[in-house]
Design a protein around this motif. Structure first.
Motif, PDB file in Angstrom:
ATOM      1  N   ARG A  22       0.805  -1.213   0.000  1.00  0.00           N
ATOM      2  CA  ARG A  22       0.000   0.000   0.000  1.00  0.00           C
ATOM      3  C   ARG A  22       0.840   1.266   0.000  1.00  0.00           C
ATOM      4  O   ARG A  22       0.510   2.247  -0.640  1.00  0.00           O
ATOM      5  N   ASN A  28      -0.209   3.604  -3.217  1.00  0.00           N
ATOM      6  CA  ASN A  28      -0.855   4.901  -3.175  1.00  0.00           C
ATOM      7  C   ASN A  28       0.096   5.998  -3.612  1.00  0.00           C
ATOM      8  O   ASN A  28       0.550   6.816  -2.835  1.00  0.00           O
ATOM      9  N   ASN A  30      -1.677  -5.910   3.144  1.00  0.00           N
ATOM     10  CA  ASN A  30      -0.909  -4.669   3.046  1.00  0.00           C
ATOM     11  C   ASN A  30      -0.892  -4.091   1.636  1.00  0.00           C
ATOM     12  O   ASN A  30      -0.223  -3.104   1.375  1.00  0.00           O
ATOM     13  N   SER A  31      -1.636  -4.750   0.715  1.00  0.00           N
ATOM     14  CA  SER A  31      -1.736  -4.229  -0.655  1.00  0.00           C
ATOM     15  C   SER A  31      -3.122  -3.674  -0.963  1.00  0.00           C
ATOM     16  O   SER A  31      -3.338  -3.123  -2.043  1.00  0.00           O
ATOM     17  N   LYS A  32      -4.068  -3.835  -0.038  1.00  0.00           N
ATOM     18  CA  LYS A  32      -5.416  -3.340  -0.292  1.00  0.00           C
ATOM     19  C   LYS A  32      -5.427  -1.813  -0.274  1.00  0.00           C
ATOM     20  O   LYS A  32      -5.037  -1.199   0.719  1.00  0.00           O
ATOM     21  N   PRO A  33      -5.875  -1.188  -1.359  1.00  0.00           N
ATOM     22  CA  PRO A  33      -5.869   0.279  -1.429  1.00  0.00           C
ATOM     23  C   PRO A  33      -7.020   0.882  -0.632  1.00  0.00           C
ATOM     24  O   PRO A  33      -8.050   0.241  -0.415  1.00  0.00           O
TER      25      PRO A  33
END
Length: 497
Positions: free
Chosen positions: A142, A146, A178-181
């Protein structure tokens, strides 16, 4: 109220009742459900459960609070107000700070994105539309996701495809926490996309959808256009996706493949057995000698009246598309024709029936020509030349390019392939002459025809390979007068300038 219920539910192992999921899912082209599904709904977010009643009511008004309740689940989410979503500015939502990458080297980040291969070109569908795959399991963390660098990378990776009709297949399985936006980031990213990204997207396949996807869709549904909503299709199986897109092979990351095998184990072997049986039965039946689609170029030449190795249907398509009132049609090869009509014409031609194209829609005829090239048993530029053509970017000088291109086409293409390719290139040259009207430049034509003229024998094409292929076709289109200055016969094929 417990705000960590979703995480807690991830360990319950309970199945989830899906919001409004029909017992018998509609077909892809059904107009009853704007979000058709290719199969029964499955929730693949591990161990999540909540009551679906909150999604059976109208979407909440901006500025209110949505409450999700269940025996084991209770949480509430603020629905962003108009000021927070529609009228967002960089200053108001701190978006600039969110996108700023302090202390990171931009080139290193871009190299990391490219190395991850989370976005790839995986071929064309039944109508010749390019398919872009996005793999959630390969997304960066993330803190790197971002960023304006990420958005710019996505746009630049897709921009050559989005000028024409295209398809996205999003593979959600394997996305790390930890990659979910953030939802705000997704909304701002959506706004950054050019109109052509949204307009020319024909279908968005979401493979192995989860509760997370449904929640994201729930929040964005009130502010996304009806046209965009109708493009969303859920599918729960790689086999179904392959069948829908018309792909013979589909190479996906291991986490996606392993998960698909796990959840579809019972159905998968049935599907494979039936496909194997179909293949065997097809090999036993006699292919009609009138067939021109789905067979080899040599087969057509041996069984049809081909003048100078040009199949009758190709000549018919080219003759029609060369007419003065047709050749100037804007986006003549960029828009896809009606698939049902293309399929009907294809069946008639293979059955030996005479077809008249004068009354057909221009885009149907253009798509019929692309379909012929795409369905050849071996690509027109042959499997043998694939590795050489994908090295086009390594030929740095004009002298190298001119010499190598002539050598490939004049020396290594079989005679019938050479003649047909030359015929197609000369026709595309006529299309380019009217580019002020039809908007088809050599670059646009290369993007459309590249994947239909050559593809690898076993593996899928990658973004790294499609670039050189398109550049090769673009070069041929721009230099065809030089390449074909001398009409080469089979006996002196080796002589070139």
């Amino acid at each position: 109220m417990n705000t960590t219920v979703v995480d807690q539910q991830a360990n319950t192992g309970l199945p989830m009742k899906l919001p409004g999921a029909p017992l018998n899912p509609p077909l892809i082209d059904s107009t009853e459900d704007p979000h058709p599904s290719l199969s029964d709904w499955h929730d693949y977010e591990p161990n999540l459960e909540f009551d679906d009643t909150e999604l059976t009511h109208p979407s909440p008004e901006p500025g209110t609070t949505a409450v999700f309740d269940d025996i084991n689940y209770s949480a509430e989410f603020e629905i962003p107000s108009d000021d927070e979503i529609i009228k967002t500015t960089l200053e108001a939502d701190n978006y600039e700070e969110q996108l700023t990458m302090v202390g990171h080297d931009e080139n290193a980040i871009r190299k990391d994105f490219k190395r991850r291969k989370f976005i790839e070109f995986i071929g064309t569908d039944k109508q010749g539309q390019p398919i872009i795959a996005i793999y959630a399991c390969r997304l960066p963390e993330r803190k790197d996701l971002n960023s304006n660098i990420f958005i710019d990378f996505i746009i630049k990776s897709m921009e050559e495809f989005v000028q024409n009709d295209y398809i996205i297949a999003y593979f959600h399985q394997g996305m790390k926490d930890n990659s979910k936006p953030a939802l705000q980031f997704l909304w701002n990213s959506y706004k950054e996309l050019d109109r052509s990204f949204k307009k020319n997207l024909k279908k968005l396949y979401v493979v192995h959808p989860t509760t997370f996807i449904r929640m994201v869709w729930f929040f964005f549904k009130p502010i996304i256009s009806e046209k965009f909503k109708s493009k969303l299709i859920y599918t729960s199986s790689l086999d179904e996706l392959k069948q829908s897109l018309g792909l013979n092979t589909l190479k996906v990351p291991d986490p996606v493949r392993e998960f698909d095998e796990k959840i579809n184990n019972g159905n998968r072997y049935t599907l494979r057995a039936s496909k194997s049986s179909l293949k065997t039965s097809r090999s036993l039946e006699t292919i009609p000698k009138s067939a021109q689609f789905g067979v080899s170029l040599r087969f057509i030449i041996e069984n049809s009246a081909c003048l100078n190795c040009i199949p009758p249907i190709v000549r018919k398509c080219v003759d029609h598309l060369s007419l003065p009132d047709v050749v100037e049609t804007e986006g003549i090869f960029r828009r896809s024709g009606n698939y049902a009509r293309i399929k009907e014409l294809r069946a008639k031609i293979n059955g030996g029936e005479e077809v008249q194209l004068s009354s057909e829609d221009t885009h149907v005829v253009a798509s019929l020509l692309k379909t012929f090239l795409r369905e050849l048993e071996e690509p027109l530029l042959t499997y043998e030349l694939y590795d050489d053509i994908t090295q086009f970017g390594e030929w740095k000088t004009e002298e190298q390019r001119s010499r190598n291109v002539k050598q490939l086409l004049r020396e290594r293409l079989p005679e019938e392939n050479y003649e047909l390719f030359k015929y197609v290139v000369e026709f595309l040259g006529k299309i380019m002459e009217r580019k002020d009207f039809n908007k088809m430049t050599s670059s646009n034509l290369a993007i459309v025809f590249g994947p239909n003229l050559i593809w690898p024998k076993q593996e899928q094409m990658s973004l790294d390979e499609i670039g050189p292929i398109n550049a090769f076709i673009d070069y041929v289109l721009q230099h065809q007068d030089d390449i074909y200055f001398v009409d080469i016969n089979k006996k002196d094929r080796g002589a070139y300038d």
